[in-house]
Motif scaffolding. Sequence first.
Motif, PDB file in Angstrom:
ATOM      1  N   THR A  55       0.834  -1.200   0.000  1.00  0.00           N
ATOM      2  CA  THR A  55       0.000   0.000   0.000  1.00  0.00           C
ATOM      3  C   THR A  55       0.871   1.253   0.000  1.00  0.00           C
ATOM      4  OG1 THR A  55      -1.811  -1.096   1.177  1.00  0.00           O
ATOM      5  CG2 THR A  55      -1.726   1.297   1.304  1.00  0.00           C
ATOM      6  N   LEU A  56       1.866   1.275   0.879  1.00  0.00           N
ATOM      7  CA  LEU A  56       2.754   2.431   0.961  1.00  0.00           C
ATOM      8  C   LEU A  56       3.570   2.591  -0.318  1.00  0.00           C
ATOM      9  CD1 LEU A  56       4.015   2.135   4.661  1.00  0.00           C
ATOM     10  CD2 LEU A  56       2.267   3.670   3.742  1.00  0.00           C
ATOM     11  N   ALA A  57       3.955   1.471  -0.939  1.00  0.00           N
ATOM     12  CA  ALA A  57       4.704   1.544  -2.200  1.00  0.00           C
ATOM     13  C   ALA A  57       3.853   2.187  -3.298  1.00  0.00           C
ATOM     14  CB  ALA A  57       5.170   0.151  -2.625  1.00  0.00           C
ATOM     15  N   ARG A  58       2.574   1.840  -3.345  1.00  0.00           N
ATOM     16  CA  ARG A  58       1.680   2.432  -4.352  1.00  0.00           C
ATOM     17  C   ARG A  58       1.526   3.936  -4.137  1.00  0.00           C
ATOM     18  NH1 ARG A  58      -1.155  -2.531  -3.723  1.00  0.00           N
ATOM     19  NH2 ARG A  58      -2.513  -1.622  -2.130  1.00  0.00           N
ATOM     20  N   ILE A  59       1.373   4.339  -2.862  1.00  0.00           N
ATOM     21  CA  ILE A  59       1.235   5.772  -2.568  1.00  0.00           C
ATOM     22  C   ILE A  59       2.515   6.511  -2.940  1.00  0.00           C
ATOM     23  CG2 ILE A  59       0.907   7.466  -0.727  1.00  0.00           C
ATOM     24  CD1 ILE A  59      -0.829   5.376   0.722  1.00  0.00           C
ATOM     25  N   SER A  60       3.662   5.938  -2.594  1.00  0.00           N
ATOM     26  CA  SER A  60       4.949   6.564  -2.917  1.00  0.00           C
ATOM     27  C   SER A  60       5.151   6.647  -4.426  1.00  0.00           C
ATOM     28  CB  SER A  60       6.104   5.781  -2.274  1.00  0.00           C
ATOM     29  OG  SER A  60       6.028   5.833  -0.862  1.00  0.00           O
ATOM     30  N   GLY A  61       4.656   5.650  -5.153  1.00  0.00           N
ATOM     31  CA  GLY A  61       4.770   5.667  -6.603  1.00  0.00           C
ATOM     32  C   GLY A  61       4.055   6.849  -7.221  1.00  0.00           C
ATOM     33  N   SER A  62       3.000   7.314  -6.559  1.00  0.00           N
ATOM     34  CA  SER A  62       2.226   8.449  -7.072  1.00  0.00           C
ATOM     35  C   SER A  62       2.717   9.794  -6.558  1.00  0.00           C
ATOM     36  CB  SER A  62       0.745   8.282  -6.696  1.00  0.00           C
ATOM     37  OG  SER A  62       0.210   7.102  -7.250  1.00  0.00           O
ATOM     38  N   TYR A  63       3.255   9.814  -5.318  1.00  0.00           N
ATOM     39  CA  TYR A  63       3.568  11.103  -4.690  1.00  0.00           C
ATOM     40  C   TYR A  63       5.058  11.329  -4.430  1.00  0.00           C
ATOM     41  CZ  TYR A  63      -1.439  11.545  -4.082  1.00  0.00           C
ATOM     42  OH  TYR A  63      -2.785  11.657  -4.320  1.00  0.00           O
ATOM     43  N   GLY A  64       5.889  10.311  -4.682  1.00  0.00           N
ATOM     44  CA  GLY A  64       7.317  10.526  -4.529  1.00  0.00           C
ATOM     45  C   GLY A  64       7.949   9.652  -3.461  1.00  0.00           C
ATOM     46  N   PRO A  65       9.294   9.569  -3.467  1.00  0.00           N
ATOM     47  CA  PRO A  65      10.010   8.661  -2.563  1.00  0.00           C
ATOM     48  C   PRO A  65      10.132   9.144  -1.128  1.00  0.00           C
ATOM     49  CG  PRO A  65      11.573   9.881  -3.903  1.00  0.00           C
ATOM     50  CD  PRO A  65      10.205  10.257  -4.398  1.00  0.00           C
ATOM     51  N   ILE A  66       9.663  10.380  -0.862  1.00  0.00           N
ATOM     52  CA  ILE A  66       9.641  10.880   0.514  1.00  0.00           C
ATOM     53  C   ILE A  66       8.327  11.619   0.728  1.00  0.00           C
ATOM     54  CG2 ILE A  66      11.072  12.846  -0.256  1.00  0.00           C
ATOM     55  CD1 ILE A  66      11.989  13.113   2.688  1.00  0.00           C
ATOM     56  N   ILE A  67       7.481  11.087   1.597  1.00  0.00           N
ATOM     57  CA  ILE A  67       6.161  11.675   1.829  1.00  0.00           C
ATOM     58  C   ILE A  67       5.853  11.670   3.317  1.00  0.00           C
ATOM     59  CG2 ILE A  67       5.158  11.114  -0.423  1.00  0.00           C
ATOM     60  CD1 ILE A  67       3.905   8.646   0.810  1.00  0.00           C
ATOM     61  N   ILE A  68       5.000  12.585   3.712  1.00  0.00           N
ATOM     62  CA  ILE A  68       4.498  12.640   5.092  1.00  0.00           C
ATOM     63  C   ILE A  68       3.040  12.203   5.082  1.00  0.00           C
ATOM     64  CG2 ILE A  68       3.683  14.217   6.876  1.00  0.00           C
ATOM     65  CD1 ILE A  68       6.455  13.919   7.426  1.00  0.00           C
ATOM     66  N   LEU A  69       2.731  11.194   5.885  1.00  0.00           N
ATOM     67  CA  LEU A  69       1.344  10.735   6.029  1.00  0.00           C
ATOM     68  C   LEU A  69       0.899  10.917   7.467  1.00  0.00           C
ATOM     69  CD1 LEU A  69       1.451   7.386   3.992  1.00  0.00           C
ATOM     70  CD2 LEU A  69       0.715   9.640   3.187  1.00  0.00           C
ATOM     71  N   ARG A  70      -0.399  10.803   7.665  1.00  0.00           N
ATOM     72  CA  ARG A  70      -0.959  10.848   9.016  1.00  0.00           C
ATOM     73  C   ARG A  70      -1.590   9.500   9.334  1.00  0.00           C
ATOM     74  NH1 ARG A  70      -0.348  14.298  13.360  1.00  0.00           N
ATOM     75  NH2 ARG A  70       0.228  16.346  12.577  1.00  0.00           N
ATOM     76  N   PHE A  71      -1.044   8.821  10.341  1.00  0.00           N
ATOM     77  CA  PHE A  71      -1.679   7.617  10.883  1.00  0.00           C
ATOM     78  C   PHE A  71      -2.431   8.072  12.120  1.00  0.00           C
ATOM     79  CE2 PHE A  71       1.512   4.161   9.283  1.00  0.00           C
ATOM     80  CZ  PHE A  71       1.437   4.688   8.009  1.00  0.00           C
ATOM     81  N   GLY A  72      -3.650   8.552  11.949  1.00  0.00           N
ATOM     82  CA  GLY A  72      -4.391   9.080  13.083  1.00  0.00           C
ATOM     83  C   GLY A  72      -3.666  10.270  13.672  1.00  0.00           C
ATOM     84  N   SER A  73      -3.252  10.137  14.939  1.00  0.00           N
ATOM     85  CA  SER A  73      -2.585  11.237  15.641  1.00  0.00           C
ATOM     86  C   SER A  73      -1.096  11.305  15.358  1.00  0.00           C
ATOM     87  CB  SER A  73      -2.793  11.078  17.153  1.00  0.00           C
ATOM     88  OG  SER A  73      -2.203   9.854  17.605  1.00  0.00           O
ATOM     89  N   ARG A  74      -0.543  10.316  14.642  1.00  0.00           N
ATOM     90  CA  ARG A  74       0.910  10.259  14.426  1.00  0.00           C
ATOM     91  C   ARG A  74       1.284  10.746  13.031  1.00  0.00           C
ATOM     92  NH1 ARG A  74       3.816   7.123  18.207  1.00  0.00           N
ATOM     93  NH2 ARG A  74       2.483   5.963  19.647  1.00  0.00           N
ATOM     94  N   ARG A  75       2.328  11.551  13.000  1.00  0.00           N
ATOM     95  CA  ARG A  75       2.912  11.988  11.738  1.00  0.00           C
ATOM     96  C   ARG A  75       3.953  10.950  11.323  1.00  0.00           C
ATOM     97  NH1 ARG A  75       5.258  15.829  13.665  1.00  0.00           N
ATOM     98  NH2 ARG A  75       3.542  17.316  13.680  1.00  0.00           N
ATOM     99  N   VAL A  76       3.876  10.487  10.074  1.00  0.00           N
ATOM    100  CA  VAL A  76       4.744   9.385   9.622  1.00  0.00           C
ATOM    101  C   VAL A  76       5.474   9.782   8.346  1.00  0.00           C
ATOM    102  CG1 VAL A  76       4.833   6.958   8.930  1.00  0.00           C
ATOM    103  CG2 VAL A  76       3.144   7.704  10.626  1.00  0.00           C
TER     104      VAL A  76
END
Length: 513
Positions: A55-76
Amino acid sequence: MEVQVLSFYYCLLFLALFFISKLLILRGKNLPPSGPLCLPVIGHLYLFKKPLYRTLARISGSYGPIIILRFGSRRVLVVSSPSVAEECLTTNDIIFANRPRLLVGKYLGYDYTIIPWAPYGDHWRNLRRITTVEIFSSTRLQMFSNVRISEVHSLLRRLAADDTGESFKTVDMKSMFFELTLNFMMMMIAGKRYYGNNVSDLEKAKRFREIVKESFVVGGVSNVGDFLPALRWVGLFKDLEKKLVNLQGKRTGFMQELIEEHRMVGTHQTQSKEEKKTKTMLDVLLSLQEAEPDYYTDEIIIGIILTLLSAGTDSASGTMEWTMTLLLNHPKVLKKAQAEIDSTIGQGRLINESDLTNLPYLFCIINETLRMYPSGPLLAPHESSEECIVGGYTIPRGTMLLVNVWAIQNDPKLWVEPREFRPERMEGVGGGSDGFKLMPFGSGRRGCPGEALGMRMVGLALGLLIQCFEWKRIGQEMVDTEEGTIGLSLSKGKPLEASCRPRSTMLGLLSQI
């Protein structure tokens, strides 16, 4: 019940307001791309399907090799390129040397005091030093060489029992590899076997096996409460916490009994050279306890032992299973590996650990397997202790770091036809920047200290199985390579079964072990 529901909604409202205020504060900073739409409260959790690394590989494929996501209250921070991974694990290694405080670390990690979960500091550095010097040093590993050889020979005897080499028999490879690696580890740790022949206490062995299985099931459960604390506050994850508490009680009780047995026998007090050579890891740790009882408490010792078991068993057995899966689907590679062993070792003796360095193609096979199917497809999560710069972006303090090893090692920009099994591509790979194209054992301060032991165990077991037996698939169909979705390790979805028979040229040697 109504009060509970109201409390839950008030918590959600508070969290939403809190996150909005934080986002307004961070908006002026140079943060990495934020990926898809981030929803209030849950962030990007709505996107996730198992397995997470894909899942994360697919998201990175669209938005780039370094991204910030939100897992609920955590910044990832999600990283999926060698250069960015190198920046995180070298330039910013100390900053990212911490661990996030997750529920499993609280209960199975003795309140974040064992090696995988301890925060970076004096305590963690001391534990790391103990494992590196006292357990994983080349001298110590060499002392246990005969133990590892003995366990694989025991397996070879079972596979060759009552066999004339004329007919193939079906073998449950998953169970075989798991039992082998668990015996490997427990013989080195405590001098005890819990599977196969010569098991001294059958009832205790059964209890131990049940604890190990439960550890992998409960310990690998994803906990949404780690990212949505409001759900924990209203008691929605009490069942999981109860399971973790009960499991840790069983694990601690069993290991405490093991320690008391060693104390009664007194093997840790032996002084002769021959006796020192036979010291188990538990003997070594108890010797350290005698010198510094206030620091090397039973809890610290139990934590080290459980870390060795959980880290060493699942990863090594999984790598062996994937390797044999690929060899069965590529019989020409299997034949080439056999030919290397025959030409290097001959057919007059069995492989020893000292021979492994002279079998480069065997290790190309293992490394190619680790590239395609790393046992830890996502490095265990790190957390930033202060603000830093990665890839030209500002990374705030308290950001969880996930390095997507699977995405890097299966990136078509880095590897030609990455989903093709080609051991030859591993010739000469390693060192320098190549180390971050291939890092199944992690890197930096939090890299796996047991890499040398793992490669010895896997290399010896696979080398001897290839040397001594002919292998083929159960039927004409290719072996299923679908990945499992339970836990965070990259396991096979369907346990491997294979057919084997002794090679006619090895029957004599097999009858002698």
